[in-house]
Design a protein around this motif. Structure first.
Motif, PDB file in Angstrom:
ATOM      1  N   ASN A 101     -78.281  12.711 -81.907  1.00 37.26           N
ATOM      2  CA  ASN A 101     -79.083  11.584 -82.666  1.00 37.26           C
ATOM      3  C   ASN A 101     -80.350  11.762 -82.192  1.00 37.26           C
ATOM      4  O   ASN A 101     -81.494  11.232 -82.770  1.00 37.26           O
ATOM      5  CB  ASN A 101     -78.707  10.233 -82.427  1.00 37.26           C
ATOM      6  N   GLY A 102     -80.773  12.551 -81.091  1.00 38.96           N
ATOM      7  CA  GLY A 102     -82.119  12.526 -80.492  1.00 38.96           C
ATOM      8  C   GLY A 102     -82.815  11.307 -80.019  1.00 38.96           C
ATOM      9  O   GLY A 102     -83.907  11.052 -79.987  1.00 38.96           O
ATOM     10  N   ASP A 103     -81.919  10.509 -79.489  1.00 40.81           N
ATOM     11  CA  ASP A 103     -82.215   8.992 -79.144  1.00 40.81           C
ATOM     12  C   ASP A 103     -83.075   8.937 -77.841  1.00 40.81           C
ATOM     13  O   ASP A 103     -83.909   8.058 -77.639  1.00 40.81           O
ATOM     14  CB  ASP A 103     -81.137   8.276 -78.759  1.00 40.81           C
ATOM     15  N   LEU A 104     -83.047  10.121 -76.911  1.00 42.24           N
ATOM     16  CA  LEU A 104     -84.235  10.046 -75.757  1.00 42.24           C
ATOM     17  C   LEU A 104     -85.099  10.801 -75.832  1.00 42.24           C
ATOM     18  O   LEU A 104     -86.073  10.919 -75.133  1.00 42.24           O
ATOM     19  CB  LEU A 104     -83.203  10.584 -74.548  1.00 42.24           C
ATOM     20  N   ILE A 105     -85.470  11.469 -77.078  1.00 48.96           N
ATOM     21  CA  ILE A 105     -86.572  12.413 -77.254  1.00 48.96           C
ATOM     22  C   ILE A 105     -87.954  11.536 -77.339  1.00 48.96           C
ATOM     23  O   ILE A 105     -87.832  10.600 -77.722  1.00 48.96           O
ATOM     24  CB  ILE A 105     -86.643  12.993 -78.867  1.00 48.96           C
TER      25      ILE A 105
END
Length: 197
Positions: A101-105
């Motif tokens: 989900n790319g939550d930490l990008i």
């Protein structure tokens, strides 16, 4: 909207890494953000053995939402043969959904470690913790040499992150330099999180 927080996520068996986490949290709070201290359960070579959902003492276990919703992450582990401890690696290995989900990008991250000996693999352990965070798209923050304690330390402290030499009996208190570098690292990540928000 919930208040932003910096997740200080660590594993500690003898207490030195936990003491570092507490100092780092104080540094976060001096920058005006909440520090959320979380740990991970021990793992066992016996598959049937499990930990309770809530630890009997210390900080709560981290869950995926603690990590997903943080404004920044500071990751800590004792050194295990120049690498992070298995319980922390096990937790991180199960964060694929956050990666998908790319939550930490774009969120800032830093690392800290403790070792029993001076040349016990501090820097390689810090590097081992960076690798999955780079895959998650996080922005890695080290300790710049503008920090005088980094020049003066005779025990822990590296440009890769905060570190502490706890002694073979885990009875060495943190030096003033190690304490300063822990607090600085917390403050640095909190300041970066505010700038990047």
């Amino acid at each position: 909207m919930p208040q932003p927080y910096i997740l200080v996520l660590y594993y500690s068996r003898q207490g030195a890494t936990r003491a570092m986490a507490q100092l780092i949290a104080r540094g976060v709070e001096t920058a005006g953000l909440e520090a959320r201290l979380r740990t991970v359960p021990a793992i066992s070579t016996v598959c049937e053995t499990t930990e309770d959902d809530i630890p009997t003492e210390g900080d709560l276990y981290c869950n995926e939402n603690d990590l997903k919703d943080c404004a920044g992450l500071i990751l800590g582990s004792p050194t295990r043969f120049g690498n992070m401890a298995a319980p922390l690696k096990y937790f991180i290995d199960n964060t694929s959904s956050l990666w998908l989900n790319g939550d930490l990008i774009g969120k800032p991250a830093a690392m800290f470690t403790s070792t029993s000996s001076m040349h016990g693999g501090q820097e390689s352990t810090l590097l081992s913790m960076m690798l999955p965070l780079l895959h998650q798209g996080m922005v890695i923050a080290g300790i710049p040499y503008s920090q005088q304690a980094l020049h003066e330390t005779k025990t822990g402290g590296t440009p890769y992150g905060a570190s502490h030499v706890s002694g073979t009996q885990h009875d060495q208190n943190m030096s003033d330099d190690e304490q300063q570098l822990c607090k600085f690292l917390g403050k640095r990540v909190a300041n970066l999180a505010q700038r990047l928000a």
